[in-house]
Design a protein around this motif. Structure first.
Motif, PDB file in Angstrom:
ATOM      1  N   ALA A 118      22.549 -23.245 -61.041  1.00 39.66           N
ATOM      2  CA  ALA A 118      23.680 -24.001 -60.478  1.00 39.66           C
ATOM      3  C   ALA A 118      23.592 -24.046 -58.954  1.00 39.66           C
ATOM      4  O   ALA A 118      23.934 -25.054 -58.335  1.00 39.66           O
ATOM      5  N   GLN A 119      23.123 -22.968 -58.345  1.00 38.05           N
ATOM      6  CA  GLN A 119      22.974 -22.963 -56.879  1.00 38.05           C
ATOM      7  C   GLN A 119      21.919 -23.972 -56.448  1.00 38.05           C
ATOM      8  O   GLN A 119      22.046 -24.628 -55.412  1.00 38.05           O
ATOM      9  N   GLN A 120      20.855 -24.116 -57.252  1.00 41.06           N
ATOM     10  CA  GLN A 120      19.808 -25.067 -56.880  1.00 41.06           C
ATOM     11  C   GLN A 120      20.268 -26.514 -57.011  1.00 41.06           C
ATOM     12  O   GLN A 120      19.680 -27.407 -56.412  1.00 41.06           O
ATOM     13  N   GLN A 121      21.292 -26.739 -57.810  1.00 44.94           N
ATOM     14  CA  GLN A 121      21.806 -28.113 -57.939  1.00 44.94           C
ATOM     15  C   GLN A 121      22.675 -28.515 -56.752  1.00 44.94           C
ATOM     16  O   GLN A 121      22.975 -29.695 -56.565  1.00 44.94           O
ATOM     17  N   LEU A 122      23.108 -27.544 -55.961  1.00 42.59           N
ATOM     18  CA  LEU A 122      23.960 -27.852 -54.808  1.00 42.59           C
ATOM     19  C   LEU A 122      23.163 -28.611 -53.752  1.00 42.59           C
ATOM     20  O   LEU A 122      22.083 -28.180 -53.354  1.00 42.59           O
TER      21      LEU A 122
ATOM     22  N   ASN B 215      31.473 -32.132 -59.152  1.00 47.90           N
ATOM     23  CA  ASN B 215      30.351 -32.770 -59.869  1.00 47.90           C
ATOM     24  C   ASN B 215      29.051 -31.974 -59.805  1.00 47.90           C
ATOM     25  O   ASN B 215      27.975 -32.557 -59.756  1.00 47.90           O
ATOM     26  N   ASP B 216      29.088 -30.716 -59.748  1.00 48.10           N
ATOM     27  CA  ASP B 216      27.915 -29.830 -59.799  1.00 48.10           C
ATOM     28  C   ASP B 216      27.022 -29.823 -58.558  1.00 48.10           C
ATOM     29  O   ASP B 216      26.159 -28.960 -58.428  1.00 48.10           O
ATOM     30  N   ASN B 217      27.175 -30.839 -57.662  1.00 42.55           N
ATOM     31  CA  ASN B 217      26.235 -30.854 -56.531  1.00 42.55           C
ATOM     32  C   ASN B 217      26.901 -30.784 -55.155  1.00 42.55           C
ATOM     33  O   ASN B 217      26.227 -30.820 -54.135  1.00 42.55           O
ATOM     34  N   MET B 218      28.225 -30.696 -55.142  1.00 45.27           N
ATOM     35  CA  MET B 218      28.929 -30.715 -53.857  1.00 45.27           C
ATOM     36  C   MET B 218      29.950 -29.576 -53.814  1.00 45.27           C
ATOM     37  O   MET B 218      30.658 -29.333 -54.789  1.00 45.27           O
ATOM     38  N   LEU B 219      30.010 -28.914 -52.669  1.00 45.54           N
ATOM     39  CA  LEU B 219      31.036 -27.889 -52.473  1.00 45.54           C
ATOM     40  C   LEU B 219      32.029 -28.355 -51.419  1.00 45.54           C
ATOM     41  O   LEU B 219      31.617 -28.917 -50.401  1.00 45.54           O
TER      42      LEU B 219
ATOM     43  N   SER C 136      11.791 -23.358 -57.165  1.00 45.92           N
ATOM     44  CA  SER C 136      11.676 -24.800 -56.928  1.00 45.92           C
ATOM     45  C   SER C 136      12.337 -25.106 -55.593  1.00 45.92           C
ATOM     46  O   SER C 136      13.537 -24.900 -55.424  1.00 45.92           O
ATOM     47  N   PRO C 137      11.542 -25.566 -54.626  1.00 47.05           N
ATOM     48  CA  PRO C 137      12.096 -25.762 -53.294  1.00 47.05           C
ATOM     49  C   PRO C 137      13.213 -26.807 -53.292  1.00 47.05           C
ATOM     50  O   PRO C 137      13.051 -27.867 -53.871  1.00 47.05           O
ATOM     51  N   SER C 138      14.322 -26.471 -52.698  1.00 49.86           N
ATOM     52  CA  SER C 138      15.379 -27.471 -52.543  1.00 49.86           C
ATOM     53  C   SER C 138      16.044 -27.216 -51.193  1.00 49.86           C
ATOM     54  O   SER C 138      15.865 -26.156 -50.590  1.00 49.86           O
ATOM     55  N   SER C 139      16.783 -28.189 -50.728  1.00 53.03           N
ATOM     56  CA  SER C 139      17.438 -28.020 -49.439  1.00 53.03           C
ATOM     57  C   SER C 139      18.874 -28.502 -49.552  1.00 53.03           C
ATOM     58  O   SER C 139      19.240 -29.190 -50.497  1.00 53.03           O
TER      59      SER C 139
ATOM     60  N   VAL D 219      33.562 -20.121 -45.078  1.00 52.59           N
ATOM     61  CA  VAL D 219      32.108 -20.267 -44.860  1.00 52.59           C
ATOM     62  C   VAL D 219      31.326 -19.031 -45.313  1.00 52.59           C
ATOM     63  O   VAL D 219      30.091 -19.009 -45.229  1.00 52.59           O
ATOM     64  N   ASN D 220      32.053 -18.051 -45.807  1.00 49.53           N
ATOM     65  CA  ASN D 220      31.480 -16.752 -46.147  1.00 49.53           C
ATOM     66  C   ASN D 220      30.179 -16.805 -46.948  1.00 49.53           C
ATOM     67  O   ASN D 220      29.286 -15.987 -46.770  1.00 49.53           O
ATOM     68  N   SER D 221      30.089 -17.773 -47.854  1.00 51.64           N
ATOM     69  CA  SER D 221      28.971 -17.768 -48.791  1.00 51.64           C
ATOM     70  C   SER D 221      27.784 -18.623 -48.323  1.00 51.64           C
ATOM     71  O   SER D 221      26.737 -18.620 -48.964  1.00 51.64           O
ATOM     72  N   VAL D 222      27.940 -19.324 -47.209  1.00 58.35           N
ATOM     73  CA  VAL D 222      26.843 -20.187 -46.748  1.00 58.35           C
ATOM     74  C   VAL D 222      25.563 -19.373 -46.478  1.00 58.35           C
ATOM     75  O   VAL D 222      24.480 -19.742 -46.942  1.00 58.35           O
ATOM     76  N   PRO D 223      25.658 -18.236 -45.763  1.00 63.03           N
ATOM     77  CA  PRO D 223      24.418 -17.481 -45.508  1.00 63.03           C
ATOM     78  C   PRO D 223      23.692 -17.057 -46.780  1.00 63.03           C
ATOM     79  O   PRO D 223      22.461 -17.199 -46.882  1.00 63.03           O
ATOM     80  N   ALA D 224      24.415 -16.571 -47.768  1.00 61.04           N
ATOM     81  CA  ALA D 224      23.770 -16.136 -49.011  1.00 61.04           C
ATOM     82  C   ALA D 224      23.194 -17.326 -49.775  1.00 61.04           C
ATOM     83  O   ALA D 224      22.100 -17.239 -50.344  1.00 61.04           O
ATOM     84  N   LEU D 225      23.911 -18.441 -49.776  1.00 57.66           N
ATOM     85  CA  LEU D 225      23.418 -19.625 -50.498  1.00 57.66           C
ATOM     86  C   LEU D 225      22.096 -20.124 -49.928  1.00 57.66           C
ATOM     87  O   LEU D 225      21.150 -20.408 -50.670  1.00 57.66           O
ATOM     88  N   VAL D 226      22.018 -20.237 -48.610  1.00 57.69           N
ATOM     89  CA  VAL D 226      20.788 -20.782 -48.024  1.00 57.69           C
ATOM     90  C   VAL D 226      19.637 -19.784 -48.174  1.00 57.69           C
ATOM     91  O   VAL D 226      18.480 -20.182 -48.384  1.00 57.69           O
ATOM     92  N   ASP D 227      19.951 -18.518 -48.132  1.00 58.47           N
ATOM     93  CA  ASP D 227      18.921 -17.497 -48.351  1.00 58.47           C
ATOM     94  C   ASP D 227      18.377 -17.605 -49.777  1.00 58.47           C
ATOM     95  O   ASP D 227      17.162 -17.574 -50.001  1.00 58.47           O
ATOM     96  N   ASN D 228      19.276 -17.767 -50.751  1.00 58.77           N
ATOM     97  CA  ASN D 228      18.842 -17.918 -52.144  1.00 58.77           C
ATOM     98  C   ASN D 228      17.990 -19.169 -52.325  1.00 58.77           C
ATOM     99  O   ASN D 228      17.015 -19.167 -53.074  1.00 58.77           O
ATOM    100  N   LEU D 229      18.381 -20.249 -51.652  1.00 54.81           N
ATOM    101  CA  LEU D 229      17.612 -21.502 -51.779  1.00 54.81           C
ATOM    102  C   LEU D 229      16.199 -21.320 -51.250  1.00 54.81           C
ATOM    103  O   LEU D 229      15.233 -21.803 -51.831  1.00 54.81           O
ATOM    104  N   MET D 230      16.086 -20.606 -50.128  1.00 56.16           N
ATOM    105  CA  MET D 230      14.761 -20.400 -49.536  1.00 56.16           C
ATOM    106  C   MET D 230      13.853 -19.629 -50.499  1.00 56.16           C
ATOM    107  O   MET D 230      12.668 -19.887 -50.595  1.00 56.16           O
ATOM    108  N   LEU D 231      14.452 -18.674 -51.209  1.00 57.45           N
ATOM    109  CA  LEU D 231      13.661 -17.809 -52.085  1.00 57.45           C
ATOM    110  C   LEU D 231      13.437 -18.413 -53.468  1.00 57.45           C
ATOM    111  O   LEU D 231      12.678 -17.869 -54.262  1.00 57.45           O
ATOM    112  N   SER D 232      14.094 -19.548 -53.758  1.00 55.28           N
ATOM    113  CA  SER D 232      14.007 -20.079 -55.122  1.00 55.28           C
ATOM    114  C   SER D 232      12.613 -20.638 -55.396  1.00 55.28           C
ATOM    115  O   SER D 232      11.910 -21.067 -54.492  1.00 55.28           O
TER     116      SER D 232
END
Ligand SMILES: [Zn+2]
Ligand SMILES: [Zn+2]
Length: 254
Positions: A42-46, A24-28, A74-77, A59-72
């Protein structure tokens, strides 16, 4: 419930991505692959990442995802969910301020909200995430691991994660509409499958017999690319009903 396959392979190489399913676009469900597949929007919708176990291919992609979120802009968590032992391993060995920053201590710019938070989940306990109910059921792998059951609008999805022969997950719902089950090796490698906590086509048959009712659709994931043709030939020869060898980038309605 919408399921998009970001990665469903038992190894990483060109044309084969590690395990991650977008719901549903917001859950992995697992995050072996995500940051290199989903665009920035799409990453910001997670909002939620459910991890079956702490092996790198999940879990390979968790570090890159959270790094991208920090730099986005529109702040999201994002919340990372798992059994206690699973989160502990991620905290101690991946996002540990050595291999990669501990993003639970890093805030989005101009906000009080940390980029990510851990949510420890109780096994065998339903929780509500928007319209989806989800529960973790322990399975048998070489490290602590769970599979997940998800339900939306009366439709039930089972995702085994990585598991060898196991018990309780097959009875965790009276009817399962779609089951995503791992099959890593061909049956001639049953010994290896037992040792490493995985399934083969012949072991899968024994597992399916433990279910009160067969699933309407049986989705196979996590095949090792080195044995892919052999595993698929074996599975097709077994003529299981509802069998689908799922593919990356496909979207399925559950
Ligand atoms: Zn594993
Ligand atoms: Zn795996």
């Amino acid at each position: 419930m919408k399921l998009r396959v970001l990665g469903c392979s038992g190894a990483e190489m060109p044309g084969h991505r590690q395990t991650a399913f977008l719901i549903n676009d917001n859950m992995l469900l697992d995050a072996g692959t995500a940051a290199s597949v989903l665009d920035e929007n799409a990453q910001q919708q997670l909002k939620h990442i459910f991890i079956t176990h702490a092996h790198l291919d999940h879990v390979n992609s968790v570090p890159a995802l959270v790094d991208n979120l920090m730099l986005s802009r529109s702040p999201s968590s994002i919340k990372v969910y798992g059994l206690k032992a699973v989160l502990e391993t991620i905290r101690l060995h991946l996002l540990n301020d050595k291999v990669w920053p501990d993003f639970t201590k890093i805030h989005n710019h101009n906000t009080e909200t940390p980029v990510m938070a851990y949510v420890e989940i109780e096994e065998n306990t339903w929780m509500d995430i928007d319209k989806v109910r989800i529960k973790a059921v322990p399975v048998e792998h070489s490290i602590p691991a769970a599979g997940f059951l998800l339900e939306e609008d009366g439709r039930v999805l089972l995702y085994s994660g990585d598991t060898g022969p196991t018990e309780s997950i097959w009875n965790a719902a009276s009817q399962i509409h779609t089951a995503i089950v791992e099959v890593s090796f061909p049956s001639r490698m049953n010994d290896m499958a037992f040792k490493t906590g995985h399934l083969t086509p012949s072991l899968l048959m024994l597992e399916l017999a433990k279910m009160p009712m067969p699933p309407e659709r049986l989705f196979i994931s996590h095949i090792k690319p080195q044995y892919q043709d052999e595993v698929i030939d074996e599975l097709l020869a077994m003529k299981m009903s509802g069998l689908t060898i799922i593919k990356e980038d496909e979207v399925y309605e559950i």
